[in-house]
Design a protein around this motif. Structure first.
Motif, PDB file in Angstrom:
ATOM      1  N   MET A 315      55.472  59.153   1.258  1.00 22.14           N
ATOM      2  CA  MET A 315      54.616  58.326   0.415  1.00 22.14           C
ATOM      3  C   MET A 315      53.204  58.343   0.989  1.00 22.14           C
ATOM      4  N   VAL A 316      52.243  58.801   0.186  1.00 23.68           N
ATOM      5  CA  VAL A 316      50.846  58.869   0.637  1.00 23.68           C
ATOM      6  C   VAL A 316      50.033  57.850  -0.162  1.00 23.68           C
ATOM      7  N   PHE A 317      49.714  56.727   0.495  1.00 24.31           N
ATOM      8  CA  PHE A 317      48.934  55.685  -0.181  1.00 24.31           C
ATOM      9  C   PHE A 317      47.457  56.028  -0.035  1.00 24.31           C
ATOM     10  N   ASN A 318      46.872  56.488  -1.149  1.00 27.89           N
ATOM     11  CA  ASN A 318      45.495  56.987  -1.159  1.00 27.89           C
ATOM     12  C   ASN A 318      44.515  55.878  -1.586  1.00 27.89           C
ATOM     13  N   LYS A 319      43.237  56.159  -1.447  1.00 26.46           N
ATOM     14  CA  LYS A 319      42.131  55.273  -1.872  1.00 26.46           C
ATOM     15  C   LYS A 319      42.129  53.937  -1.119  1.00 26.46           C
ATOM     16  N   ILE A 320      42.439  53.988   0.182  1.00 22.07           N
ATOM     17  CA  ILE A 320      42.416  52.741   0.964  1.00 22.07           C
ATOM     18  C   ILE A 320      40.979  52.197   1.076  1.00 22.07           C
ATOM     19  N   ASP A 321      39.987  53.099   0.905  1.00 22.10           N
ATOM     20  CA  ASP A 321      38.582  52.658   0.965  1.00 22.10           C
ATOM     21  C   ASP A 321      38.229  51.774  -0.231  1.00 22.10           C
ATOM     22  N   ALA A 322      38.957  51.955  -1.349  1.00 25.77           N
ATOM     23  CA  ALA A 322      38.657  51.189  -2.565  1.00 25.77           C
ATOM     24  C   ALA A 322      39.536  49.945  -2.710  1.00 25.77           C
ATOM     25  N   TYR A 323      40.493  49.762  -1.773  1.00 29.11           N
ATOM     26  CA  TYR A 323      41.415  48.627  -1.900  1.00 29.11           C
ATOM     27  C   TYR A 323      40.718  47.313  -1.575  1.00 29.11           C
ATOM     28  N   LYS A 324      40.872  46.338  -2.464  1.00 32.86           N
ATOM     29  CA  LYS A 324      40.316  44.998  -2.239  1.00 32.86           C
ATOM     30  C   LYS A 324      41.361  43.966  -2.652  1.00 32.86           C
ATOM     31  N   ALA A 325      41.717  43.121  -1.719  1.00 34.67           N
ATOM     32  CA  ALA A 325      42.652  42.034  -2.049  1.00 34.67           C
ATOM     33  C   ALA A 325      41.904  40.963  -2.835  1.00 34.67           C
ATOM     34  N   GLU A 326      42.602  40.345  -3.782  1.00 36.83           N
ATOM     35  CA  GLU A 326      41.973  39.279  -4.570  1.00 36.83           C
ATOM     36  C   GLU A 326      41.760  38.062  -3.664  1.00 36.83           C
ATOM     37  N   MET A 352      57.122  48.469   2.414  1.00 34.99           N
ATOM     38  CA  MET A 352      56.551  49.723   2.942  1.00 34.99           C
ATOM     39  C   MET A 352      56.992  49.986   4.379  1.00 34.99           C
ATOM     40  N   SER A 353      57.277  48.907   5.118  1.00 37.67           N
ATOM     41  CA  SER A 353      57.707  49.074   6.513  1.00 37.67           C
ATOM     42  C   SER A 353      59.052  49.791   6.590  1.00 37.67           C
ATOM     43  N   LYS A 354      59.872  49.640   5.528  1.00 37.30           N
ATOM     44  CA  LYS A 354      61.183  50.321   5.502  1.00 37.30           C
ATOM     45  C   LYS A 354      61.026  51.822   5.321  1.00 37.30           C
ATOM     46  N   VAL A 355      59.887  52.221   4.723  1.00 40.17           N
ATOM     47  CA  VAL A 355      59.626  53.657   4.539  1.00 40.17           C
ATOM     48  C   VAL A 355      59.308  54.300   5.891  1.00 40.17           C
ATOM     49  N   GLY A 356      58.821  53.464   6.836  1.00 40.46           N
ATOM     50  CA  GLY A 356      58.586  53.933   8.215  1.00 40.46           C
ATOM     51  C   GLY A 356      57.525  54.995   8.309  1.00 40.46           C
ATOM     52  N   ASN A 357      57.868  56.079   9.030  1.00 38.56           N
ATOM     53  CA  ASN A 357      56.922  57.185   9.228  1.00 38.56           C
ATOM     54  C   ASN A 357      56.577  57.903   7.941  1.00 38.56           C
ATOM     55  N   ASN A 358      57.408  57.682   6.911  1.00 41.41           N
ATOM     56  CA  ASN A 358      57.168  58.378   5.650  1.00 41.41           C
ATOM     57  C   ASN A 358      56.160  57.662   4.767  1.00 41.41           C
ATOM     58  N   ALA A 359      55.417  56.693   5.309  1.00 39.22           N
ATOM     59  CA  ALA A 359      54.329  56.039   4.575  1.00 39.22           C
ATOM     60  C   ALA A 359      53.020  56.312   5.306  1.00 39.22           C
ATOM     61  N   LEU A 360      52.078  56.932   4.595  1.00 38.00           N
ATOM     62  CA  LEU A 360      50.768  57.238   5.173  1.00 38.00           C
ATOM     63  C   LEU A 360      49.682  56.540   4.365  1.00 38.00           C
ATOM     64  N   PHE A 361      48.653  56.064   5.030  1.00 36.77           N
ATOM     65  CA  PHE A 361      47.550  55.364   4.354  1.00 36.77           C
ATOM     66  C   PHE A 361      46.265  56.141   4.608  1.00 36.77           C
ATOM     67  N   ILE A 362      45.718  56.722   3.540  1.00 41.27           N
ATOM     68  CA  ILE A 362      44.556  57.606   3.702  1.00 41.27           C
ATOM     69  C   ILE A 362      43.499  57.347   2.623  1.00 41.27           C
ATOM     70  N   SER A 363      42.339  57.969   2.798  1.00 42.48           N
ATOM     71  CA  SER A 363      41.341  58.083   1.729  1.00 42.48           C
ATOM     72  C   SER A 363      40.942  59.553   1.692  1.00 42.48           C
ATOM     73  N   ALA A 364      41.416  60.260   0.659  1.00 44.79           N
ATOM     74  CA  ALA A 364      41.131  61.701   0.552  1.00 44.79           C
ATOM     75  C   ALA A 364      39.636  61.929   0.331  1.00 44.79           C
ATOM     76  N   LEU A 365      39.005  61.022  -0.415  1.00 40.67           N
ATOM     77  CA  LEU A 365      37.583  61.169  -0.739  1.00 40.67           C
ATOM     78  C   LEU A 365      36.719  61.020   0.511  1.00 40.67           C
ATOM     79  N   ASN A 366      37.013  60.005   1.326  1.00 41.93           N
ATOM     80  CA  ASN A 366      36.224  59.749   2.547  1.00 41.93           C
ATOM     81  C   ASN A 366      36.832  60.363   3.799  1.00 41.93           C
ATOM     82  N   LYS A 367      37.949  61.073   3.620  1.00 37.76           N
ATOM     83  CA  LYS A 367      38.642  61.761   4.722  1.00 37.76           C
ATOM     84  C   LYS A 367      39.091  60.798   5.832  1.00 37.76           C
ATOM     85  N   GLN A 368      39.491  59.601   5.429  1.00 43.66           N
ATOM     86  CA  GLN A 368      40.006  58.615   6.393  1.00 43.66           C
ATOM     87  C   GLN A 368      41.469  58.902   6.716  1.00 43.66           C
TER      88      GLN A 368
END
Length: 403
Positions: A315-326, A352-368
Motif C-alpha cells: 500500500m503506497v499512501f501518496n500525496k502526504i504533502d497535501a494531507y490536512k486534518a480537519e 494501517m499499522s496491521k499492514v506493517g511494512n507493506n504501508a508506505l507514506f510518500i509524496s511522488a510530486l515532492n519526492k518525499q
C-alpha cells in the motif's frame, strides 16, 4: 507568434437523488466526483440539484416539481447540458430530453466521453468504441421515435420497427467485429509480454487521479503523461526500472472509479492483463482525499473481479504533502472527533499499522520518502527474483550494503 486560444467550457447542471441507500453526505460525495468528471470532459458546473426520494422516478428520474425547477434554471441561464449522477434508462433519457430541451447525459455517458477523448492507441480506441456500442444498443429505440409505428398517420406506418431492427443488427455486427479485433490485439500483446523474459513484473494500481503516473515518472525517469484530471492514463505503459542494480518491469494501468460502468469494466479487461500477470502490485492511494478508504474498497473490489486480490500488495499512501486534518478546537464539545480529524501519525496507528511494512507514506510530486519506497520495492522484487533464480542471489545484496 502562437495565438492564445480561449477554451470555453460547456455550461452544465448536475442532478442527483438522496435515497435510503445513498444518504445526503454520500450523494454530495458522488456529485463532487461528478463535477470533477464534468470538468475533465470540458464542462463547467453552474448548479447542483438534489431531491430526497424513496427511489428514482421510473419516467423522469426526479419528481415533476423538481424537473420544472431544473427546466426553468436551464432556460434562464442558457445551460446546454444536464448530467445525472446515475445511469438513465432509454425511456428516462427520452422523457427528460423532451422536458428540458437540452443535452441529457448520465454518469456512464460522461465517463465514456472522457475515455473517448483520452484514448490514444488503437487498442484503447477499440475498447472505448466497444463500450460505447454496448451502451448504445439498448437505447436505440429512443433514437427512432420519429419512425415509431404507434404514432400512426401518413408516412408513419410500417417501416419504423424494421429501421430499428436494421440499426440493432448493424450495432451487434459492430460489437462482434470489435470483440474479434480486441482478441487479435490481446494475442499480440500476450506475445509481447512473453518476449519480456522472466523479469519480475510490478504493476501500479489504484483509484483514478491518485498519482500513479507521477510515481511512474519519478521511479522510471520517464515521461508518462500525468495530469490532475480523472482518467489521464488509459493505455498501459510499461517501463524497465532499475533500483540500485536490480532491474524489473513497472506498468502503469488505467485508474478505477466508483460506479464504474459495467461496459467499461468488460471492455478494459484486456488492459488489466498487466495486473493479472504481475508478480507484485503497488496499490497507490491518495491519502489527501477525504474518501480514500472508500477508494481502497473500490479498487479491491475490481482486483477481486479480475482475480488479482491474492497477489503480494504494497500500500503506497501518496500525496502526504497535501494531507490536512480537519481542525477541531479543544473547547468544541459538540463535534464528535472522527477519522477526518486524524493526523498522519494517528492514521498510521489505525488499521494501517496491521499492514506493517507493506504501508508506505510518500509524496511522488515532492519526492518525499522516496528512499524508503525504493528500499521496500527493492527488497520485495529481490525476494521474488531470488526465488525464481536462486543462483543469482550474490548479484543483489541487501539494499543497505549497496550504499
Amino acid at each position: 507568434m502562437i495565438e492564445k486560444k480561449d477554451v470555453t467550457l460547456e455550461k452544465a447542471v448536475l442532478i442527483g437523488v438522496i435515497t435510503k441507500a445513498q444518504d445526503e453526505v454520500k450523494s454530495q460525495e458522488y456529485l463532487d466526483e461528478l463535477e470533477f468528471l464534468t470538468f475533465t470532459a470540458g464542462g463547467e458546473v453552474i448548479k447542483r440539484f438534489t431531491q430526497k426520494m424513496e427511489m428514482p422516478n421510473p419516467k423522469t428520474f426526479i419528481g415533476t416539481g423538481k424537473m420544472e425547477e431544473v427546466r426553468k434554471f436551464i432556460e434562464e441561464n442558457e445551460v446546454g447540458t444536464a448530467i445525472f449522477d446515475d445511469e438513465l434508462s432509454s425511456a428516462q433519457e427520452r422523457n427528460i430530453s423532451k422536458i428540458l430541451n437540452c443535452k441529457v447525459l448520465d454518469r456512464t455517458n460522461l465517463i465514456l466521453d472522457i475515455f473517448a477523448q483520452r484514448a490514444q492507441t488503437s487498442y484503447a480506441r477499440t475498447q472505448v468504441e466497444l463500450a460505447q456500442c454496448e451502451y448504445l444498443l439498448p437505447r436505440l429505440r429512443g433514437m427512432w421515435t420519429h419512425l415509431e409505428r404507434q404514432k400512426g398517420g401518413i408516412g408513419m406506418r410500417g417501416p419504423g420497427e424494421t429501421e430499428i431492427e436494421t440499426d440493432r443488427r448493424i450495432v451487434r455486427d459492430k460489437i462482434a467485429l470489435l470483440k474479434d479485433k480486441l482478441k487479435t490485439i490481446d494475442r499480440q500483446m500476450s506475445v509481447q509480454r512473453g518476449n519480456r523474459g522472466a523479469m519480475v513484473r510490478v504493476a501500479l494500481v489504484g483509484y483514478t487521479n491518485v498519482g500513479k503516473s507521477t510515481l511512474m515518472n519519478v521511479v522510471s525517469k520517464s515521461d508518462v503523461f500525468a495530469e490532475n484530471k480523472l482518467f489521464a492514463t488509459l493505455d498501459t505503459t510499461v517501463r524497465k526500472v532499475v533500483i540500485q542494480n536490480l532491474p524489473f518491469l513497472l506498468s502503469d494501468t488505467v485508474g478505477f472509479i466508483r460506479k464504474l460502468p459495467t461496459q467499461l469494466v468488460e471492455s478494459f479487461k484486456g488492459t488489466l492483463d498487466e495486473v493479472r500477470e504481475a508478480d507484485m502490485l503497488l496499490h497507490v492511494v491518495d491519502i489527501s482525499h477525504p474518501n480514500f478508504e472508500e477508494h481502497i474498497e473500490s479498487v479491491n473490489k475490481v482486483l477481486g473481479e479480475i482475480k488479482s486480490a491474492d497477489k503480494p500488495i504494497i500500500m503506497v499512501f501518496n500525496k502526504i504533502d497535501a494531507y490536512k486534518a480537519e481542525p477541531l478546537d479543544d473547547d468544541d464539545l459538540e463535534t464528535e472527533r472522527s477519522s477526518k480529524h486524524y493526523s498522519l501519525n494517528e492514521w498510521k496507528s489505525t488499521w494501517m499499522s496491521k499492514v506493517g511494512n507493506n504501508a508506505l507514506f510518500i509524496s511522488a510530486l515532492n519526492k518525499q520518502n522516496l528512499e524508503d519506497f525504493k528500499k521496500r520495492v527493492y527488497d520485495e522484487v529481490r525476494e521474488i527474483h531470488i526465488t525464481r533464480f536462486p543462483y543469482n542471489k550474490f548479484l543483489y545484496p541487501d539494499y543497505e550494503d549497496m550504499n
